[in-house]
Design a protein around this motif. Structure first.
Motif, PDB file in Angstrom:
ATOM      1  N   GLU A  16       1.044  -1.187   0.093  1.00 54.50           N
ATOM      2  CA  GLU A  16       0.015   0.106  -0.099  1.00 54.50           C
ATOM      3  C   GLU A  16       1.035   1.265  -0.069  1.00 54.50           C
ATOM      4  N   ASN A  18      -0.369   4.394   0.227  1.00 58.71           N
ATOM      5  CA  ASN A  18      -1.019   5.503   0.912  1.00 58.71           C
ATOM      6  C   ASN A  18      -0.595   5.199   2.446  1.00 58.71           C
ATOM      7  N   ASP A  21      -3.675   4.865   4.815  1.00 56.58           N
ATOM      8  CA  ASP A  21      -4.512   3.487   4.507  1.00 56.58           C
ATOM      9  C   ASP A  21      -3.517   2.274   5.053  1.00 56.58           C
ATOM     10  N   THR A  25      -4.918   0.006   7.983  1.00 54.19           N
ATOM     11  CA  THR A  25      -5.186  -1.310   7.728  1.00 54.19           C
ATOM     12  C   THR A  25      -4.345  -2.178   8.679  1.00 54.19           C
ATOM     13  N   ASP A  69      -2.591  -3.303  -3.116  1.00 50.77           N
ATOM     14  CA  ASP A  69      -3.445  -2.486  -3.843  1.00 50.77           C
ATOM     15  C   ASP A  69      -3.179  -2.440  -5.260  1.00 50.77           C
ATOM     16  N   ASN A  71      -3.425   0.395  -7.549  1.00 45.94           N
ATOM     17  CA  ASN A  71      -2.616   1.694  -7.754  1.00 45.94           C
ATOM     18  C   ASN A  71      -1.554   2.079  -7.027  1.00 45.94           C
ATOM     19  N   GLY A  77      -0.265  -3.037  -8.935  1.00 50.11           N
ATOM     20  CA  GLY A  77      -0.640  -4.187  -8.318  1.00 50.11           C
ATOM     21  C   GLY A  77      -0.825  -5.391  -9.318  1.00 50.11           C
ATOM     22  N   THR A  99      -8.492  -2.174  -2.800  1.00 45.59           N
ATOM     23  CA  THR A  99      -8.268  -1.193  -3.677  1.00 45.59           C
ATOM     24  C   THR A  99      -9.289  -0.251  -3.731  1.00 45.59           C
ATOM     25  N   SER A 100      -9.087   0.973  -4.096  1.00 47.79           N
ATOM     26  CA  SER A 100     -10.139   1.852  -4.451  1.00 47.79           C
ATOM     27  C   SER A 100     -10.954   1.575  -5.735  1.00 47.79           C
ATOM     28  N   ARG A 120     -13.308  -3.568  -2.458  1.00 46.37           N
ATOM     29  CA  ARG A 120     -13.141  -2.193  -2.784  1.00 46.37           C
ATOM     30  C   ARG A 120     -13.049  -1.596  -1.380  1.00 46.37           C
ATOM     31  N   LYS A 121     -12.048  -0.660  -1.197  1.00 44.36           N
ATOM     32  CA  LYS A 121     -12.135  -0.095   0.049  1.00 44.36           C
ATOM     33  C   LYS A 121     -13.196   1.086   0.186  1.00 44.36           C
TER      34      LYS A 121
END
Length: 146
Positions: A16, A18, A21, A25, A69, A71, A77, A99-100, A120-121
């Protein structure tokens, strides 16, 4: 890959980029009932260095589960997933795409490359924590990891 020893923590590699995040997590996972050892890779190249035990990750221990993730900088990923599935000693490690992205293309591609599930986040903090706890509840208490 060896089975975790009785009482030994389950090893998780969280990939990840970010930091917020990643911290959320990690904190959500580590506050659960299951004993976990969570390592974080901030980009796709670092994840592959970790998994292939290269450079500063030469002493890394193979994870029992990867949370990935899509992105990511340097290597996304999907590229990480495709690369790790090419290595026999890594191919059995379950991979959760967290992931978003809600793109049908990303979902399909993730499964085609060998993801074990796609989550999905959510944008809401409470919902995000709930999702992470659901991951923990299923993957660490119901599923038998390789």
């Amino acid at each position: 890959m060896t089975e975790p020893l009785l009482g030994a923590p389950i090893r998780v590699l969280l990939v990840e980029d970010n930091p917020g995040d990643a911290d959320l997590t990690r904190d959500s996972l580590e506050s659960g009932k299951v004993m976990l050892d969570v390592d974080v890779a901030a980009d796709g190249e670092e994840a592959m260095d970790y998994l292939l035990q290269r450079g500063r990750h030469a002493a890394a221990v193979f994870p029992d589960l990867i949370i990935l993730d899509i992105n990511l900088p340097k290597m996304d990923g999907h590229q990480v997933l495709a690369e790790l599935r090419r290595h026999q000693h890594l191919s059995a490690i379950p991979v959760i795409m967290l992931t978003s992205s809600d793109s049908e293309r990303d979902i399909s591609k993730s499964y085609e490359l060998g993801a074990n599930c796609y989550v999905r986040k959510p944008l809401d903090l409470v919902a995000f924590q709930s999702i992470v706890r659901s991951i923990e509840g299923f993957w660490f208490t119901v599923v038998k990891l390789p």
